[in-house]
Design a protein around this motif. Structure first.
Motif: not given
Length: 393
Positions: A86, A113-114
């Motif tokens: 991220s 997206v993490y």
């Protein structure tokens, strides 16, 4: 139309940290939550963090194989990997930096997206990682356990398969019409696999079973000569952009000869190793027929039958198909030399042609021979060359 959304759950583990390690990953449909692809692998001795990153990369590549334009939500119980990917934590360890760079290269950053999840919510990936480590402890690689219903397999826009365990289903279902290669609209640059069977070993002229479960013989003097001749022929062509080899010695020696001529490095892929022939390793066909007549008859009658303690051709096909898909995703539009063995080469040819499993027994493949398969963006494949030994004359 809005892009598809996938959820990638990934995990990795090491029994010893560092110690025997493996990873697992699943890809879920973002709308239904249904698992549409799984990946797992025993990676030898490594740390937990390396295994976790390898699981992430495998999950992202599995998603890319289904739809390279998708948006991805990555869920992991590794706070370290989530924070580093991220961009909130620096990546200081030299082992982590290239893995993080590889993971970032699968999809554009704005499409991934993490998020961190507790371990109990990451059970499927954790299960696969442990299955991979258990398989490694038993001296083999992880294989998918179950075949999903055909409806669970989405249509892939490229030549890659969406789930390795779907291979058996796909082979039994009616196939869509195939356009002759070159007759369709411009689909861009094809991905090309140049398939090189390794040179001779001491077992080759005696026609003995020599798979991945035997003595792992080296090339003989003739085999070394064949490897050099093949390398010279490949260098003269000048089109190979990467070299990938089976981990077995005979293949690695052949690959190293080619890579030295081409100025490239050799990448090892466990998925293209030879079939494990179990109790038949080192025996001739006549010896197997005498000692294991019933097993041999079953093996010749069905791709699902395996030699005692060995691997079936159906299992090999699943493993080779997964390796093919990973390599197509990694080397899209490029020409790759795959240095491997009789069964993987025949399997790739068979799958490209849509031929039945029994066709494996109807192909001749000489030591150090070259074959070529091309893969197109519409899912078609084209066999361009088979068993060329002109460079050995």
């Amino acid at each position: 139309m809005a892009p598809r959304r996938f959820i990638v759950e990934a995990d990795g583990g090491s029994r010893g940290n560092p110690g025997p390690a493996g990873y697992g990953a699943v890809v879920r449909d973002g709308d239904t939550g249904q698992i549409i692809a799984e990946a797992a692998e025993y990676i030898g001795r490594a740390t937990n963090n390396v295994a976790e990153y390898r699981g992430l990369i495998a999950g992202l590549r599995a998603a890319q194989a289904i739809d390279p334009d998708a948006r991805i939500d990555v869920l992991m119980d590794s706070k370290l990997v989530v924070e580093q990917m991220s961009g909130r934590w620096k990546i200081k360890h030299p082992d982590m930096q290239p893995l993080a760079a590889e993971a970032r290269g699968v999809f554009p950053r704005d499409r991934v997206v993490y998020a961190w999840i507790p371990r109990e919510r990451n059970k499927d990936a954790d299960r696969l990682a442990n299955e991979a480590m258990d398989a490694g402890k038993a001296g083999r690689q992880w294989e998918p356990r179950a075949v999903p219903e055909p409806k669970a397999v989405p249509v892939a826009p490229k030549a890659v398969a969406v789930a390795p365990e779907a291979v058996a289903v796909a082979e039994e279902q009616p196939q869509a019409p195939v356009r002759p290669a070159g007759w369709a609209a411009d689909l861009g640059t094809a991905s090309t696999f140049v398939l090189l069977r390794h040179g001779e070993t001491r077992l080759t002229p005696e026609k003995r079973f020599s798979g991945s479960g035997g003595s792992d013989p080296e090339l003989s003097d003739k085999g070394l000569w064949q490897a050099e001749r093949a390398a010279a022929a490949l260098a003269a062509r000048g089109t190979v952009q990467a070299v990938v080899s089976s981990p077995l010695k005979r293949a690695r020696q052949t690959a190293e000869a080619a890579a030295a001529r081409l100025g490239l490095e050799v990448r090892i892929d466990e998925g293209i190793r030879e079939t494990d022939f179990g109790a038949w390793e080192g025996l001739t066909f006549a010896e197997v027929q005498q000692q294991y007549p019933a097993d041999l008859e079953a093996w010749l009658s069905s791709a699902k039958a395996a030699p005692p303690g060995g691997e079936s051709f159906a299992a090999t096909a699943r493993r080779v198909s997964l390796a093919r898909d990973k390599l197509l995703a990694r080397y899209s539009g490029r020409t790759v030399l795959l240095v491997t063995h009789v069964t993987p080469v025949k399997t790739l040819v068979r799958l490209a042609l849509g031929a039945p499993p029994e066709s494996l027994f109807r192909m001749e493949l000489s030591a150090a021979s070259l074959s070529v398969v091309q893969y197109y963006a519409d899912g078609n494949a084209s066999l361009r060359l088979l068993n060329d030994t002109g460079h050995l004359r």
